[in-house]
Write an enzyme that holds these catalytic residues in place. Structure first.
Site, PDB file in Angstrom:
ATOM      1  N   LYS A 197      -5.497   8.637  15.085  1.00 34.21           N
ATOM      2  CA  LYS A 197      -4.650   9.550  14.311  1.00 34.21           C
ATOM      3  C   LYS A 197      -4.656  10.957  14.910  1.00 34.21           C
ATOM      4  O   LYS A 197      -3.635  11.666  14.842  1.00 34.21           O
ATOM      5  CB  LYS A 197      -5.119   9.584  12.864  1.00 34.21           C
ATOM      6  CG  LYS A 197      -4.893   8.278  12.105  1.00 34.21           C
ATOM      7  CD  LYS A 197      -3.425   7.902  12.001  1.00 34.21           C
ATOM      8  CE  LYS A 197      -3.219   6.735  11.055  1.00 34.21           C
ATOM      9  NZ  LYS A 197      -1.791   6.358  10.916  1.00 34.21           N
ATOM     10  N   ASP A 208       6.565  -6.432  15.117  1.00 31.35           N
ATOM     11  CA  ASP A 208       5.296  -5.828  15.509  1.00 31.35           C
ATOM     12  C   ASP A 208       5.627  -4.541  16.252  1.00 31.35           C
ATOM     13  O   ASP A 208       6.205  -4.585  17.346  1.00 31.35           O
ATOM     14  CB  ASP A 208       4.528  -6.792  16.418  1.00 31.35           C
ATOM     15  CG  ASP A 208       3.129  -6.293  16.770  1.00 31.35           C
ATOM     16  OD1 ASP A 208       2.876  -5.077  16.658  1.00 31.35           O
ATOM     17  OD2 ASP A 208       2.292  -7.127  17.172  1.00 31.35           O
ATOM     18  N   VAL A 209       5.287  -3.391  15.666  1.00 32.60           N
ATOM     19  CA  VAL A 209       5.694  -2.119  16.264  1.00 32.60           C
ATOM     20  C   VAL A 209       5.035  -1.886  17.616  1.00 32.60           C
ATOM     21  O   VAL A 209       5.471  -1.014  18.380  1.00 32.60           O
ATOM     22  CB  VAL A 209       5.419  -0.929  15.323  1.00 32.60           C
ATOM     23  CG1 VAL A 209       6.252  -1.042  14.058  1.00 32.60           C
ATOM     24  CG2 VAL A 209       3.936  -0.790  14.992  1.00 32.60           C
ATOM     25  N   THR A 250      -5.036   3.832  -5.302  1.00 37.87           N
ATOM     26  CA  THR A 250      -5.754   2.919  -4.425  1.00 37.87           C
ATOM     27  C   THR A 250      -4.710   2.137  -3.631  1.00 37.87           C
ATOM     28  O   THR A 250      -3.624   1.869  -4.120  1.00 37.87           O
ATOM     29  CB  THR A 250      -6.612   1.928  -5.232  1.00 37.87           C
ATOM     30  OG1 THR A 250      -7.451   2.613  -6.151  1.00 37.87           O
ATOM     31  CG2 THR A 250      -7.462   1.055  -4.343  1.00 37.87           C
ATOM     32  N   TYR A 256     -10.221   4.737  14.085  1.00 41.87           N
ATOM     33  CA  TYR A 256      -9.059   5.127  13.295  1.00 41.87           C
ATOM     34  C   TYR A 256      -8.794   6.629  13.412  1.00 41.87           C
ATOM     35  O   TYR A 256      -7.657   7.065  13.626  1.00 41.87           O
ATOM     36  CB  TYR A 256      -9.304   4.735  11.841  1.00 41.87           C
ATOM     37  CG  TYR A 256      -8.312   5.257  10.836  1.00 41.87           C
ATOM     38  CD1 TYR A 256      -7.090   4.631  10.639  1.00 41.87           C
ATOM     39  CD2 TYR A 256      -8.609   6.368  10.049  1.00 41.87           C
ATOM     40  CE1 TYR A 256      -6.185   5.103   9.704  1.00 41.87           C
ATOM     41  CE2 TYR A 256      -7.711   6.849   9.103  1.00 41.87           C
ATOM     42  CZ  TYR A 256      -6.505   6.214   8.943  1.00 41.87           C
ATOM     43  OH  TYR A 256      -5.612   6.678   8.017  1.00 41.87           O
ATOM     44  N   GLY A 309       0.802  -1.212   0.000  1.00 43.42           N
ATOM     45  CA  GLY A 309       0.000   0.000   0.000  1.00 43.42           C
ATOM     46  C   GLY A 309       0.834   1.261   0.000  1.00 43.42           C
ATOM     47  O   GLY A 309       1.827   1.389  -0.729  1.00 43.42           O
TER      48      GLY A 309
END
Length: 267
Positions: A177, A74-75, A208, A173, A30
């Site tokens: 943020k 894994d952060v 996309t 989400y 992405g």
């Protein structure tokens, strides 16, 4: 990108992209993939962090021996982040100089499928906070020793324009943020004396990515019609703005949120 020869010397030494080691969390797919590709194009060495996209990360790194390495971590897990930084140091014999916090906990940008205000529970918020805020906290803190040795550092957090323009019910989400923007500004103030800049780049819906693949074409078209540029921002276009914040050209900018969405939202 190089520092213009006529420019005054910066207060701290900011390396050109070709001299940097850049960490991109969620860097294999992405938007993260577009950011990784842009950095590699400009000559940076890139640590491609991934969690579940091992094949994609290795395929992305393979054509760039000595300049790209895929590292699973894994952060949200501090010990795994520390191991990631150790692996990067061992691979490149240099500390990470720029951190791009892009990793996104599993999320699909499909407004019709998202829980509405009357049905969402806090677990959804907690999952997004752990990815956006805990993940950024872990990577920034792990980067600080290397930043201190170099006398400078860059942090670029990936945000969203939805907290200015909440047109879809991505409650969890968007809240995460928004918290990441707060962290961006408070960390910028705290870390500025150490030569570290901390900024956010906020996109809208991108055309996309894997996350936006469930978005109906009619939604993309409606967004395009609402922007001055009459188009939906692509991951490649967004990645160009990351290059600016990682480069010496942005050395006097910190604590800022640049919205990269074709002019749809004015911050």
């Amino acid at each position: 990108m190089t520092t213009p020869s006529s420019a005054p010397a910066p207060s701290q030494s900011i390396p050109a992209l070709a001299d940097q080691v850049v960490l991109v969390t969620g860097g294999a797919r992405g938007l993260g993939r577009a950011i990784t590709e842009a950095l590699l194009r400009e000559g940076a060495r890139v640590v491609i962090n991934h969690l579940t996209s091992a094949d994609a990360a290795r395929d992305l790194a393979a054509p760039h021996p000595g300049r790209a390495v895929a590292v699973r971590a894994d952060v949200r897990d501090r010990s795994e982040v520390e191991a990631l930084f150790e692996a990067a140091q061992a691979e490149f014999d240099a500390p990470i100089s720029t951190v791009v916090n892009n990793a996104l906990s599993g999320f699909s940008f499909d407004g019709d499928a998202r829980a509405k205000a009357h049905e969402i529970d806090y677990d959804a918020f907690s999952a997004q906070f752990s990815s956006a805020v805990q993940g950024a906290l872990n990577t920034i803190q792990a980067a600080l020793p290397g930043f201190d040795r170099a006398g400078s550092g860059r942090v670029i957090n990936i945000g969203t324009n939805l907290f200015q323009h909440p047109v879809v019910p991505y409650h969890d989400y968007t809240a995460a943020k928004a918290a990441l923007l707060s962290l961006t500004r408070t960390f910028a103030a705290d870390l500025g004396p150490r030569g570290v800049t901390v900024n956010m780049l906020s996109g809208g819906l991108l055309r996309t990515t894997d996350a936006s693949s469930a978005t109906p074409e009619a939604v993309f078209d409606a967004i395009a019609a609402s922007t001055p540029l009459q188009s939906v921002t692509t991951p490649t276009e967004f990645a160009d703005a990351v290059l600016f914040f990682a480069s010496p050209w942005s050395r006097a900018i910190t604590g800022q949120n640049l919205v990269v969405d074709g002019g749809l939202v004015k911050d």
